[in-house]
Scaffold this motif. Sequence first.
Motif, PDB file in Angstrom:
ATOM      1  N   ALA A 187      -1.407  10.530   5.110  1.00  0.00           N
ATOM      2  CA  ALA A 187      -2.012  10.719   3.794  1.00  0.00           C
ATOM      3  C   ALA A 187      -1.433  11.944   3.099  1.00  0.00           C
ATOM      4  O   ALA A 187      -1.166  11.909   1.889  1.00  0.00           O
ATOM      5  N   ARG A 188      -1.242  13.018   3.838  1.00  0.00           N
ATOM      6  CA  ARG A 188      -0.652  14.225   3.251  1.00  0.00           C
ATOM      7  C   ARG A 188       0.738  13.934   2.711  1.00  0.00           C
ATOM      8  O   ARG A 188       1.101  14.372   1.610  1.00  0.00           O
ATOM      9  N   ARG A 189       1.518  13.187   3.463  1.00  0.00           N
ATOM     10  CA  ARG A 189       2.876  12.865   3.022  1.00  0.00           C
ATOM     11  C   ARG A 189       2.869  11.937   1.804  1.00  0.00           C
ATOM     12  O   ARG A 189       3.715  12.055   0.919  1.00  0.00           O
ATOM     13  N   SER A 190       1.915  11.003   1.748  1.00  0.00           N
ATOM     14  CA  SER A 190       1.799  10.163   0.556  1.00  0.00           C
ATOM     15  C   SER A 190       1.445  11.000  -0.669  1.00  0.00           C
ATOM     16  O   SER A 190       1.950  10.753  -1.774  1.00  0.00           O
ATOM     17  N   HIS A 191       0.589  11.990  -0.488  1.00  0.00           N
ATOM     18  CA  HIS A 191       0.238  12.884  -1.591  1.00  0.00           C
ATOM     19  C   HIS A 191       1.478  13.651  -2.060  1.00  0.00           C
ATOM     20  O   HIS A 191       1.720  13.793  -3.269  1.00  0.00           O
ATOM     21  N   GLU A 192       2.266  14.120  -1.116  1.00  0.00           N
ATOM     22  CA  GLU A 192       3.496  14.832  -1.465  1.00  0.00           C
ATOM     23  C   GLU A 192       4.458  13.925  -2.226  1.00  0.00           C
ATOM     24  O   GLU A 192       5.102  14.341  -3.195  1.00  0.00           O
ATOM     25  N   VAL A 193       4.587  12.702  -1.785  1.00  0.00           N
ATOM     26  CA  VAL A 193       5.450  11.738  -2.469  1.00  0.00           C
ATOM     27  C   VAL A 193       4.967  11.502  -3.890  1.00  0.00           C
ATOM     28  O   VAL A 193       5.754  11.451  -4.842  1.00  0.00           O
ATOM     29  N   ASP A 223       0.782  -1.233   0.000  1.00  0.00           N
ATOM     30  CA  ASP A 223       0.000   0.000   0.000  1.00  0.00           C
ATOM     31  C   ASP A 223       0.817   1.287   0.000  1.00  0.00           C
ATOM     32  O   ASP A 223       0.569   2.192  -0.812  1.00  0.00           O
ATOM     33  N   GLY A 224       1.752   1.410   0.933  1.00  0.00           N
ATOM     34  CA  GLY A 224       2.526   2.645   1.016  1.00  0.00           C
ATOM     35  C   GLY A 224       3.279   2.943  -0.258  1.00  0.00           C
ATOM     36  O   GLY A 224       3.490   4.116  -0.615  1.00  0.00           O
ATOM     37  N   LEU A 225       3.675   1.894  -0.972  1.00  0.00           N
ATOM     38  CA  LEU A 225       4.355   2.059  -2.262  1.00  0.00           C
ATOM     39  C   LEU A 225       3.355   2.413  -3.350  1.00  0.00           C
ATOM     40  O   LEU A 225       3.601   3.288  -4.182  1.00  0.00           O
ATOM     41  N   ALA A 226       2.216   1.733  -3.361  1.00  0.00           N
ATOM     42  CA  ALA A 226       1.211   1.955  -4.401  1.00  0.00           C
ATOM     43  C   ALA A 226       0.621   3.362  -4.327  1.00  0.00           C
ATOM     44  O   ALA A 226       0.265   3.942  -5.364  1.00  0.00           O
ATOM     45  N   TYR A 227       0.513   3.922  -3.134  1.00  0.00           N
ATOM     46  CA  TYR A 227      -0.012   5.281  -3.019  1.00  0.00           C
ATOM     47  C   TYR A 227       0.867   6.262  -3.795  1.00  0.00           C
ATOM     48  O   TYR A 227       0.364   7.207  -4.400  1.00  0.00           O
ATOM     49  N   GLY A 228       2.161   6.047  -3.765  1.00  0.00           N
ATOM     50  CA  GLY A 228       3.070   6.924  -4.503  1.00  0.00           C
ATOM     51  C   GLY A 228       2.946   6.785  -6.000  1.00  0.00           C
ATOM     52  O   GLY A 228       3.413   7.644  -6.756  1.00  0.00           O
ATOM     53  N   ALA A 229       2.316   5.694  -6.442  1.00  0.00           N
ATOM     54  CA  ALA A 229       2.107   5.447  -7.876  1.00  0.00           C
ATOM     55  C   ALA A 229       0.629   5.532  -8.217  1.00  0.00           C
ATOM     56  O   ALA A 229       0.149   4.845  -9.127  1.00  0.00           O
ATOM     57  N   ALA A 230      -0.118   6.347  -7.509  1.00  0.00           N
ATOM     58  CA  ALA A 230      -1.563   6.456  -7.717  1.00  0.00           C
ATOM     59  C   ALA A 230      -1.883   6.711  -9.192  1.00  0.00           C
ATOM     60  O   ALA A 230      -1.275   7.575  -9.830  1.00  0.00           O
TER      61      ALA A 230
END
Length: 465
Positions: free
Chosen positions: A447-453, A265-272
């Motif tokens: 979530a904010r940090r994932s969006h930034e990534v 998940d944490g990886l996939a969020y960065g590749a939304a």
Amino acid sequence: MAGWTGLKDLLIAEVKQRSDEACLVEGFLERIEGSGDNQSELMTIYAELCALEPMRANIDEPDELEEIRLLRPDGPRQLDSELSHEQWSDKFYGAWLGRAIGCALGKPLEGPDFMAGSHGRAGWENVQLWFKGADAWPINGYTPGQSAAKDEFGIELASWCSASTRERISYMETDDDIRYTVLGLMMLERKGLEWDSWDIGKLWHEVLSYSQVCTAETQSYLNFAQVTYHHGGQGRPADWARKKNWVRTYLNPYREFIGAQIRADGLAYGAAGQPELAADFAWRDASFSHVRNGIYGEMFAAAMIAAAFAESNPLKIVEIGLSEIPANCRLAQDVHKAVEIAQGTEDQLDLVAKIWEAFKHYDPVHTNNNAALVAASLVFAKGDFTKAIATSVLGGWDTDCNGATVGSIVGASLGAKQLPGHWAEPLHDTLYAAVIGFHPIAISECARRSHEVYLKLKQQQKARR
């Protein structure tokens, strides 16, 4: 050097894994049982197990990314989505929040009665009995801490998860499903697009204690320690590609279990919105500790999660996940079967009963049966958040993992604003990950940090072109 369990039990599990890999293992269990726990004799048997040749060529289930891509079906490798900054933010929060909700729902049920079944009942039957015994059926809230089913049917919750029960829940308590999501975020924040399985091992050794990893992760964690020790701690060995295969297989009969699938998940969020990139990230991560269907499980989950940011149709999301793994692998075959069951079933209990019967030959924490349940839950629920997570947890097996993955996917698809308040509010937007810097932390901050990534990686991709 055994890690997760004793050497004898590791070898018993290795016999099953070698059988799954089409090797002839007749007589090995008898030899293991007759060893009397003699470590030297057990290691001799283990060497023989490792030397077995499969009875058929492994042409449909390669481990390397380029070979996997040659065998995958056609699919949308990138999805277009015209969303505002606020809409993207809501989806990232929905993904993190949905994952936490689904994990918390399933966490108290991560015990043998519900995972493997007991007293002649399937795991899903015990889940239903527990909720019924607490006057909480059908599932529409967190798992009750007490139920008449305990005395009446002899079933019990996992004793270490009381902070996630309905009566006590006030935050997302630490869990491996959540810790790995945090680690995925950390990896992308630190390394962006440039990292591989070696970096995964280094990050684990930096931020995770030995007690925080399980099954396949325990074995690869220990094996990686051996590699770094013998290399003098001087960075990546020149022959890491060869050593990596030893790290992920030596004394690791769990190499096709669910451990990698829950790390997506944490990886996939960065590749939304980019299922191919998400599957690429998942391959890098999973190949540290898993092979074949263990790898595909993370790639499948990652592609679905990434797709969910831009696609609302659950069946299409599952199909996109399948488009990133080999078309004829066992996992793909099992997911297709699960989807067919879901499409032909209207009743929730009928669905989980059919899924259990179809895939009960797998270990409760194998990749394939759990991925099949995830896919079936998504298709059956048709975008209904409560129905999706409830079905995935009701099905038994790895309850918190499946609830977390389904919650992540539906949460990303719907966005946080569309998630029912009675699920979100008890968590108080708070996560305790037992990882430095994330204990506690606001779920919305993650979530904010994932969006930034995500935005940072998009810029890196543009610079590459």
